[in-house]
Design a protein around this motif. Structure first.
Motif, PDB file in Angstrom:
ATOM      1  N   VAL A  41       0.833  -1.307  -0.038  1.00 12.97           N
ATOM      2  CA  VAL A  41      -0.037   0.055  -0.152  1.00 12.97           C
ATOM      3  C   VAL A  41       0.951   1.105   0.016  1.00 12.97           C
ATOM      4  O   VAL A  41       1.912   1.327   0.802  1.00 12.97           O
ATOM      5  CB  VAL A  41      -0.980   0.006   1.317  1.00 12.97           C
ATOM      6  CG1 VAL A  41      -1.746   1.235   1.267  1.00 12.97           C
ATOM      7  CG2 VAL A  41      -1.906  -1.204   1.048  1.00 12.97           C
ATOM      8  N   THR A  42       0.512   2.218  -0.901  1.00  9.43           N
ATOM      9  CA  THR A  42       1.258   3.503  -0.911  1.00  9.43           C
ATOM     10  C   THR A  42       1.143   4.398   0.503  1.00  9.43           C
ATOM     11  O   THR A  42      -0.194   4.360   0.554  1.00  9.43           O
ATOM     12  CB  THR A  42       0.788   4.245  -2.060  1.00  9.43           C
ATOM     13  OG1 THR A  42       1.108   3.427  -3.307  1.00  9.43           O
ATOM     14  CG2 THR A  42       1.636   5.496  -2.237  1.00  9.43           C
ATOM     15  N   ALA A  43       2.259   4.788   0.984  1.00  8.58           N
ATOM     16  CA  ALA A  43       2.204   5.319   2.105  1.00  8.58           C
ATOM     17  C   ALA A  43       1.352   6.992   2.011  1.00  8.58           C
ATOM     18  O   ALA A  43       1.646   7.590   0.691  1.00  8.58           O
ATOM     19  CB  ALA A  43       3.448   5.672   2.568  1.00  8.58           C
ATOM     20  N   GLY A  44       0.607   7.209   2.970  1.00  9.52           N
ATOM     21  CA  GLY A  44      -0.284   8.643   2.519  1.00  9.52           C
ATOM     22  C   GLY A  44      -1.272   8.465   1.783  1.00  9.52           C
ATOM     23  O   GLY A  44      -1.957   9.460   1.599  1.00  9.52           O
ATOM     24  N   SER A  45      -1.701   7.393   1.307  1.00  9.22           N
ATOM     25  CA  SER A  45      -2.951   7.151   0.332  1.00  9.22           C
ATOM     26  C   SER A  45      -4.177   6.440   0.801  1.00  9.22           C
ATOM     27  O   SER A  45      -5.238   6.696   0.444  1.00  9.22           O
ATOM     28  CB  SER A  45      -2.554   6.320  -0.654  1.00  9.22           C
ATOM     29  OG  SER A  45      -2.466   4.720  -0.576  1.00  9.22           O
ATOM     30  N   VAL A  46      -3.930   6.188   2.105  1.00  4.31           N
ATOM     31  CA  VAL A  46      -5.197   5.594   2.772  1.00  4.31           C
ATOM     32  C   VAL A  46      -6.108   6.313   3.354  1.00  4.31           C
ATOM     33  O   VAL A  46      -5.765   7.497   4.068  1.00  4.31           O
ATOM     34  CB  VAL A  46      -4.697   4.665   4.048  1.00  4.31           C
ATOM     35  CG1 VAL A  46      -5.857   3.865   4.586  1.00  4.31           C
ATOM     36  CG2 VAL A  46      -3.776   3.405   3.504  1.00  4.31           C
ATOM     37  N   VAL A  47      -7.453   6.227   3.109  1.00  4.80           N
ATOM     38  CA  VAL A  47      -8.574   7.206   3.683  1.00  4.80           C
ATOM     39  C   VAL A  47      -9.675   6.095   4.142  1.00  4.80           C
ATOM     40  O   VAL A  47     -10.152   5.400   3.513  1.00  4.80           O
ATOM     41  CB  VAL A  47      -9.129   7.985   2.448  1.00  4.80           C
ATOM     42  CG1 VAL A  47     -10.426   8.812   2.940  1.00  4.80           C
ATOM     43  CG2 VAL A  47      -8.176   8.961   1.799  1.00  4.80           C
ATOM     44  N   VAL A  48     -10.142   6.443   5.275  1.00  5.39           N
ATOM     45  CA  VAL A  48     -11.071   5.622   6.124  1.00  5.39           C
ATOM     46  C   VAL A  48     -12.192   6.493   6.265  1.00  5.39           C
ATOM     47  O   VAL A  48     -12.119   7.571   7.020  1.00  5.39           O
ATOM     48  CB  VAL A  48     -10.431   5.024   7.532  1.00  5.39           C
ATOM     49  CG1 VAL A  48     -11.373   4.126   8.053  1.00  5.39           C
ATOM     50  CG2 VAL A  48      -9.020   4.218   7.141  1.00  5.39           C
ATOM     51  N   THR A  49     -13.380   5.950   5.825  1.00 10.95           N
ATOM     52  CA  THR A  49     -14.798   6.409   6.203  1.00 10.95           C
ATOM     53  C   THR A  49     -15.607   5.531   6.940  1.00 10.95           C
ATOM     54  O   THR A  49     -15.393   4.413   6.712  1.00 10.95           O
ATOM     55  CB  THR A  49     -15.455   7.279   4.845  1.00 10.95           C
ATOM     56  OG1 THR A  49     -15.676   6.071   3.977  1.00 10.95           O
ATOM     57  CG2 THR A  49     -14.137   8.042   4.241  1.00 10.95           C
ATOM     58  N   ARG A  53     -20.376   7.028   4.116  1.00 11.92           N
ATOM     59  CA  ARG A  53     -19.270   8.240   3.351  1.00 11.92           C
ATOM     60  C   ARG A  53     -19.858   9.473   4.149  1.00 11.92           C
ATOM     61  O   ARG A  53     -19.420  10.351   3.659  1.00 11.92           O
ATOM     62  CB  ARG A  53     -19.251   8.129   2.203  1.00 11.92           C
ATOM     63  CG  ARG A  53     -19.022   6.820   1.473  1.00 11.92           C
ATOM     64  CD  ARG A  53     -17.547   6.686   1.139  1.00 11.92           C
ATOM     65  NE  ARG A  53     -17.164   5.669   0.305  1.00 11.92           N
ATOM     66  CZ  ARG A  53     -15.840   5.420   0.357  1.00 11.92           C
ATOM     67  NH1 ARG A  53     -14.854   5.894   0.636  1.00 11.92           N
ATOM     68  NH2 ARG A  53     -15.561   4.490  -0.473  1.00 11.92           N
ATOM     69  N   THR A  54     -20.528   9.590   5.274  1.00  8.89           N
ATOM     70  CA  THR A  54     -20.738  10.869   5.763  1.00  8.89           C
ATOM     71  C   THR A  54     -19.616  11.333   6.777  1.00  8.89           C
ATOM     72  O   THR A  54     -19.806  12.453   7.363  1.00  8.89           O
ATOM     73  CB  THR A  54     -22.193  10.768   6.721  1.00  8.89           C
ATOM     74  OG1 THR A  54     -21.883   9.601   7.730  1.00  8.89           O
ATOM     75  CG2 THR A  54     -23.117  10.516   5.262  1.00  8.89           C
ATOM     76  N   GLN A  55     -18.519  10.527   7.074  1.00 10.98           N
ATOM     77  CA  GLN A  55     -17.661  10.836   8.290  1.00 10.98           C
ATOM     78  C   GLN A  55     -16.127  10.176   7.693  1.00 10.98           C
ATOM     79  O   GLN A  55     -16.163   8.916   7.249  1.00 10.98           O
ATOM     80  CB  GLN A  55     -17.982  10.215   9.568  1.00 10.98           C
ATOM     81  CG  GLN A  55     -16.873  10.651  10.510  1.00 10.98           C
ATOM     82  CD  GLN A  55     -17.314  10.312  11.799  1.00 10.98           C
ATOM     83  OE1 GLN A  55     -18.337   9.503  11.929  1.00 10.98           O
ATOM     84  NE2 GLN A  55     -16.679  10.847  12.900  1.00 10.98           N
ATOM     85  N   VAL A  56     -15.257  10.980   7.780  1.00 10.28           N
ATOM     86  CA  VAL A  56     -14.095  10.618   7.386  1.00 10.28           C
ATOM     87  C   VAL A  56     -12.984  10.675   8.636  1.00 10.28           C
ATOM     88  O   VAL A  56     -13.002  11.524   9.317  1.00 10.28           O
ATOM     89  CB  VAL A  56     -13.301  11.723   6.456  1.00 10.28           C
ATOM     90  CG1 VAL A  56     -11.632  11.327   6.141  1.00 10.28           C
ATOM     91  CG2 VAL A  56     -13.910  11.687   5.107  1.00 10.28           C
ATOM     92  N   PHE A  57     -12.719   9.259   8.980  1.00 12.78           N
ATOM     93  CA  PHE A  57     -12.037   9.301  10.019  1.00 12.78           C
ATOM     94  C   PHE A  57     -10.453   9.632   9.995  1.00 12.78           C
ATOM     95  O   PHE A  57      -9.809   9.837   8.954  1.00 12.78           O
ATOM     96  CB  PHE A  57     -11.708   7.950  10.506  1.00 12.78           C
ATOM     97  CG  PHE A  57     -13.149   7.105  10.772  1.00 12.78           C
ATOM     98  CD1 PHE A  57     -13.856   7.674  12.121  1.00 12.78           C
ATOM     99  CD2 PHE A  57     -13.703   6.359   9.963  1.00 12.78           C
ATOM    100  CE1 PHE A  57     -15.315   7.252  12.029  1.00 12.78           C
ATOM    101  CE2 PHE A  57     -15.097   5.803  10.238  1.00 12.78           C
ATOM    102  CZ  PHE A  57     -15.838   6.270  11.467  1.00 12.78           C
ATOM    103  N   LEU A  89     -15.113   1.914   5.396  1.00  8.60           N
ATOM    104  CA  LEU A  89     -14.588   1.623   4.126  1.00  8.60           C
ATOM    105  C   LEU A  89     -13.258   2.192   3.889  1.00  8.60           C
ATOM    106  O   LEU A  89     -12.990   3.338   4.429  1.00  8.60           O
ATOM    107  CB  LEU A  89     -15.640   2.462   3.077  1.00  8.60           C
ATOM    108  CG  LEU A  89     -17.049   1.890   3.101  1.00  8.60           C
ATOM    109  CD1 LEU A  89     -17.863   2.627   2.136  1.00  8.60           C
ATOM    110  CD2 LEU A  89     -17.205   0.504   2.629  1.00  8.60           C
ATOM    111  N   VAL A  90     -12.538   1.696   3.102  1.00  7.36           N
ATOM    112  CA  VAL A  90     -10.949   2.085   2.915  1.00  7.36           C
ATOM    113  C   VAL A  90     -10.804   2.299   1.646  1.00  7.36           C
ATOM    114  O   VAL A  90     -10.668   1.377   0.794  1.00  7.36           O
ATOM    115  CB  VAL A  90      -9.833   1.049   3.515  1.00  7.36           C
ATOM    116  CG1 VAL A  90      -8.624   1.700   3.570  1.00  7.36           C
ATOM    117  CG2 VAL A  90     -10.421   0.747   5.061  1.00  7.36           C
TER     118      VAL A  90
END
Length: 198
Positions: A41-49, A53-57, A89-90
């Motif tokens: 996995v590319t560093a810095g590319s991870v987004v967890v919601t 999809r109403t909240q980004v952790f 969701l990631v």
């Protein structure tokens, strides 16, 4: 004693340097880590919601990322906003390894001592790249040499009805390019029959 040989050829054509994963669903139970499906996995590319999809952790506040070898794991924090057992969701990017072809050769041997497998030992269990045939992989090919000793039984005398106590002890030394480790595992058990005889 036994001996095994395995020969593999792999050819991979990359359409791009990286591939995007959108909406991979994982469940975070307590603080137990959950591994993402793709490696590298590319560093810095991870987004967890959250699932809607109403909240980004936020990393470091709601969750942390740990990297073991090629694998990336997501772990929720007790002080964060992710609920115990919540499905999230990631989104992330991962390196597919580039365009290349290679040949791998695996060698293994096993010896057993004792009628009831008192001692088993794999030495060595090797898997290594014999040749690179085409291109240049963007990530290192994993060369593995592994030694597994055990399981060695540990029996404890026990004179109480028809019962038995004991255990097993084993050790694995895995020497590889990406994620070498040494692991020691043990098991303790007790079995018995306390029903009155007739």
């Amino acid at each position: 004693m036994s001996y095994s040989v395995r020969y593999d050829q792999r050819t991979q054509t990359a359409s791009g340097a990286k591939t995007a994963i959108v909406g991979e669903r994982i469940v975070l139970n307590g603080t137990a880590p959950a591994a993402l499906l793709q490696a590298r996995v590319t560093a810095g590319s991870v987004v967890v919601t959250n699932a809607s999809r109403t909240q980004v952790f936020i990393e470091g506040i709601d969750y942390v990322l740990t990297i073991i070898g090629n694998s990336t794991r997501v772990q929720s924090l007790l002080s964060g906003s992710i609920l115990d057992g919540e499905a999230v969701l990631v989104d992330y990017l991962f390196d597919i390894g580039g365009t290349y072809a290679n040949t791998e050769l695996g060698l293994g041997s096993q010896s057993q001592l004792g009628r009831d497998a008192i001692l088993e030992r794999l030495f060595p269990l090797c898997r290594f790249r014999a040749a690179r045939d085409l291109g240049n992989p963007s990530t290192p090919l994993n060369v593995v040499k592994s030694t597994l000793s055990g399981p060695v039984p540990i029996l404890v005398p026990w004179d109480f009805g028809r019962s038995l106590a004991g255990g097993f002890l084993g050790r694995e030394n895995r020497r590889e390019t990406i994620a070498p480790f040494v692991r020691t595992a043990g098991e303790v058990y007790f079995q018995g029959d306390f029903l009155p005889s007739r």
